[in-house]
Scaffold this motif. Structure first.
Motif, mmCIF file in Angstrom:
data_model
loop_
_atom_site.group_PDB
_atom_site.id
_atom_site.type_symbol
_atom_site.label_atom_id
_atom_site.label_comp_id
_atom_site.label_asym_id
_atom_site.label_seq_id
_atom_site.Cartn_x
_atom_site.Cartn_y
_atom_site.Cartn_z
ATOM 1 N N ALA A 312 -41.835 -84.802 -51.493
ATOM 2 C CA ALA A 312 -41.099 -83.566 -51.776
ATOM 3 C C ALA A 312 -39.655 -83.620 -51.276
ATOM 4 O O ALA A 312 -38.730 -83.172 -51.963
ATOM 5 C CB ALA A 312 -41.818 -82.379 -51.159
ATOM 6 N N VAL A 313 -39.414 -84.169 -50.064
ATOM 7 C CA VAL A 313 -38.063 -84.229 -49.515
ATOM 8 C C VAL A 313 -37.199 -85.204 -50.307
ATOM 9 O O VAL A 313 -36.043 -84.913 -50.616
ATOM 10 C CB VAL A 313 -38.101 -84.611 -48.018
ATOM 11 C CG1 VAL A 313 -36.683 -84.822 -47.482
ATOM 12 C CG2 VAL A 313 -38.795 -83.527 -47.213
ATOM 13 N N ASN A 314 -37.757 -86.366 -50.663
ATOM 14 C CA ASN A 314 -37.005 -87.327 -51.479
ATOM 15 C C ASN A 314 -36.678 -86.745 -52.853
ATOM 16 O O ASN A 314 -35.591 -86.964 -53.393
ATOM 17 C CB ASN A 314 -37.794 -88.621 -51.645
ATOM 18 C CG ASN A 314 -37.824 -89.444 -50.378
ATOM 19 O OD1 ASN A 314 -36.952 -89.295 -49.521
ATOM 20 N ND2 ASN A 314 -38.820 -90.294 -50.239
ATOM 21 N N LYS A 315 -37.603 -85.992 -53.382
ATOM 22 C CA LYS A 315 -37.377 -85.331 -54.672
ATOM 23 C C LYS A 315 -36.241 -84.319 -54.564
ATOM 24 O O LYS A 315 -35.382 -84.213 -55.450
ATOM 25 C CB LYS A 315 -38.664 -84.641 -55.122
ATOM 26 C CG LYS A 315 -38.593 -83.970 -56.491
ATOM 27 C CD LYS A 315 -39.932 -83.311 -56.800
ATOM 28 C CE LYS A 315 -39.847 -82.539 -58.115
ATOM 29 N NZ LYS A 315 -41.107 -81.806 -58.393
ATOM 30 N N LEU A 316 -36.215 -83.589 -53.455
ATOM 31 C CA LEU A 316 -35.152 -82.611 -53.214
ATOM 32 C C LEU A 316 -33.796 -83.304 -53.093
ATOM 33 O O LEU A 316 -32.805 -82.851 -53.673
ATOM 34 C CB LEU A 316 -35.470 -81.818 -51.944
ATOM 35 C CG LEU A 316 -34.395 -80.858 -51.423
ATOM 36 C CD1 LEU A 316 -34.106 -79.767 -52.446
ATOM 37 C CD2 LEU A 316 -34.822 -80.246 -50.098
ATOM 38 N N PRO A 324 -32.065 -90.897 -52.639
ATOM 39 C CA PRO A 324 -32.902 -90.851 -51.430
ATOM 40 C C PRO A 324 -33.060 -92.204 -50.757
ATOM 41 O O PRO A 324 -33.385 -92.269 -49.563
ATOM 42 C CB PRO A 324 -34.248 -90.313 -51.940
ATOM 43 C CG PRO A 324 -34.227 -90.496 -53.414
ATOM 44 C CD PRO A 324 -32.799 -90.451 -53.833
ATOM 45 N N ASN A 325 -32.830 -93.288 -51.493
ATOM 46 C CA ASN A 325 -32.947 -94.616 -50.901
ATOM 47 C C ASN A 325 -31.830 -94.907 -49.901
ATOM 48 O O ASN A 325 -31.928 -95.861 -49.124
ATOM 49 C CB ASN A 325 -32.933 -95.689 -51.994
ATOM 50 C CG ASN A 325 -34.143 -95.583 -52.910
ATOM 51 O OD1 ASN A 325 -35.238 -95.218 -52.470
ATOM 52 N ND2 ASN A 325 -33.965 -95.869 -54.185
ATOM 53 N N ASN A 326 -30.770 -94.100 -49.930
ATOM 54 C CA ASN A 326 -29.654 -94.295 -49.002
ATOM 55 C C ASN A 326 -29.897 -93.630 -47.650
ATOM 56 O O ASN A 326 -29.067 -93.750 -46.751
ATOM 57 C CB ASN A 326 -28.361 -93.741 -49.600
ATOM 58 C CG ASN A 326 -27.934 -94.512 -50.840
ATOM 59 O OD1 ASN A 326 -28.303 -95.676 -51.011
ATOM 60 N ND2 ASN A 326 -27.174 -93.860 -51.712
#
Length: 472
Positions: A312-316, A324-326
């Motif tokens: 959920a946080v990566n999606k946000l 989000p990979n950074n």
């Protein structure tokens, strides 16, 4: 040749040299004047460019002194403050009223957020679940409840009483009727951190109301929604020993059982005994105001368990325009030193929340208020930030952070993130945060009129001149 003629000749020869020197001097003065005018024009040009740069910020009220004052003071403080000694700092301030960047310092640097991670957990939870989502704790049973006849030998047998005395007057053995649950008790949780022993006693009361005397089955936990091995969805007082405590309480209330505590998936043929729930809106208060780590982890785990396979946080993070990979998201509370985010990402998250009416009211209501409550209760009193700043604090070893909202001196709404890493003193780091917040909310160009205190001096009484004594 006469001497007078020699002086005349020399004078005539020096006149051109004198005139030439005067021309050189005038040219030099003229050139300096041109260069001075050029510098003045350059300075005016820089001021005009700076005004254009701030034009977005000054859409609502074109008051130049405040943005100049604020940005220069922020920059000066971060460069010269004694509190900055040895600290790695990242700061970003964004004007949401005029949609423009006001100030940035190492805004893209990856840093440890500490409890600022609760902003990510809370906002993603509100977005995916909604403020009124219920974290439910339920208790089911399998099998059936029926009345059994129990034949028993009383304790008096142990005292050597003859067997004939253990039967009734007709010679029948003694017995009694009991209600027995021929099945298992199964608990199903959804990471509710607010479920307490009082709630568990209500579950026990419900079982007693069924007049059950004993349980033949086992005490099982449904781990269907379990995402982490360290956090149990079924909790009592934020601890994962629900079924052990339930068994102990039942035995204290006279309900006997010989089953074990284990885990199993709850099937569809089970029957509900009792249920208790708390909403995300209720959980957000303690999670943000008191910075409760277990509350944050529960929201983090529950949100993820419903949004698999994408976290959920990566999606946000992806939806607000970042890769989000950074970044590194290691937990939902910020306790982990592996977390890495940037001030720029935190400000973008706050701006995203501000635009969503289903997120912002709940988030804003539950953020600590400077000098009033939560983790900011004792800070920023007697400053312009008092009751103005609403922000999430963050504190772990070597890290102090603060991110949230405030209103500036020109009545603009600001979103800001202050991340301080490699600190040696939490006290000085918090003092630096408080100073930066005071600068953001204070306008030094508005100087209150000083009260002029007139001190009335008592007149100095002159000593009377002594009269000369009469001579006798």
């Amino acid at each position: 040749m006469k001497l007078s003629n020699v002086f005349t000749l020399l004078f005539l020869l020096l006149i051109p040299l004198f005139l030439q020197a005067q021309d050189v001097k005038m040219n030099k003065i003229h050139q300096e004047k041109i260069e001075e005018e050029r510098d003045t024009l350059s300075l005016k040009k820089e001021i005009i460019e700076y005004k254009e740069l701030l034009s977005d910020t000054l859409k609502v009220d074109s008051v130049l002194p405040w943005p100049l004052y604020m940005t220069s003071r922020l920059d000066s403080t971060l460069r010269t403050s004694p509190y900055m000694k040895g600290i790695s700092a990242g700061v970003m301030v964004y004007d949401m009223t005029s949609d423009s960047l006001l100030f940035s310092h190492n805004e893209k640097k990856l840093m440890k957020p500490a409890s600022n991670m609760k902003l990510f957990s809370g906002i993603s939870g509100l977005r995916e679940l909604g403020a009124d989502y219920e974290f439910k704790t339920r208790l089911y049973h399998t099998g059936e409840i029926r009345q059994d006849t129990i034949f028993f030998i009383p304790d008096s047998l142990r005292l050597g009483i003859p067997l004939e005395e253990l039967v009734d007057t007709l010679g029948n053995p003694q017995y009694r009727y009991v209600k027995v649950l021929h099945g298992d008790l199964i608990g199903v949780g959804s990471y509710d951190p607010m479920f307490t022993t009082n709630d568990l006693n209500i579950f026990v009361d419900r079982i007693k109301s069924l007049e059950i005397d004993s349980i033949t089955g086992n005490y099982l936990e449904d781990d269907h929604f379990r995402f982490s091995t360290s956090i149990n969805p079924l909790q009592v007082n934020k601890a994962g020993n629900f079924m052990n405590q339930l068994k102990l309480l039942l035995e204290k209330r006279g309900i006997k059982s010989s089953g074990f505590v284990g885990s199993a998936k709850c099937s569809e043929d089970t029957l509900l005994i009792a249920e208790k729930s708390h909403t995300l809106r209720e959980i957000m208060n303690r999670m943000m105001k008191n910075s409760d780590n277990q509350y944050a982890e529960n929201v983090f785990q529950r949100t993820h368990s419903l949004t698999k396979p994408i976290h959920a946080v990566n999606k946000l993070i992806n939806d607000i325009g970042f890769n989000p990979n950074n970044f590194v998201i290691a937990d939902g509370s910020g306790l982990s030193h592996d977390n890495r985010v940037s001030p720029e990402l935190e400000v973008a998250l706050l701006r995203y929340a501000r635009k969503d009416d289903s997120i912002y009211p709940v988030l804003y209501e539950n953020l600590p208020i400077a000098g009033v409550d939560g983790t900011l209760e004792s800070r920023m009193k007697d400053t312009s930030a008092y009751k103005n700043v609403r922000a999430k604090t963050g504190t772990i070893n070597g890290v102090i952070t603060l991110a949230g909202y405030c209103t500036s001196a020109n009545n603009h709404e600001l979103a800001f993130a202050i991340m301080l890493n490699d600190i040696s003193s939490q006290l000085t780091a918090k003092a630096l945060e408080d100073e930066l917040c005071t600068i953001m909310t204070h306008d030094e160009s508005i100087i209150p009129k000083k009260r002029v205190i007139v001190v009335k001096r008592r007149p100095v009484r002159k000593r009377p001149v002594p009269r000369p004594r009469r001579k006798r």
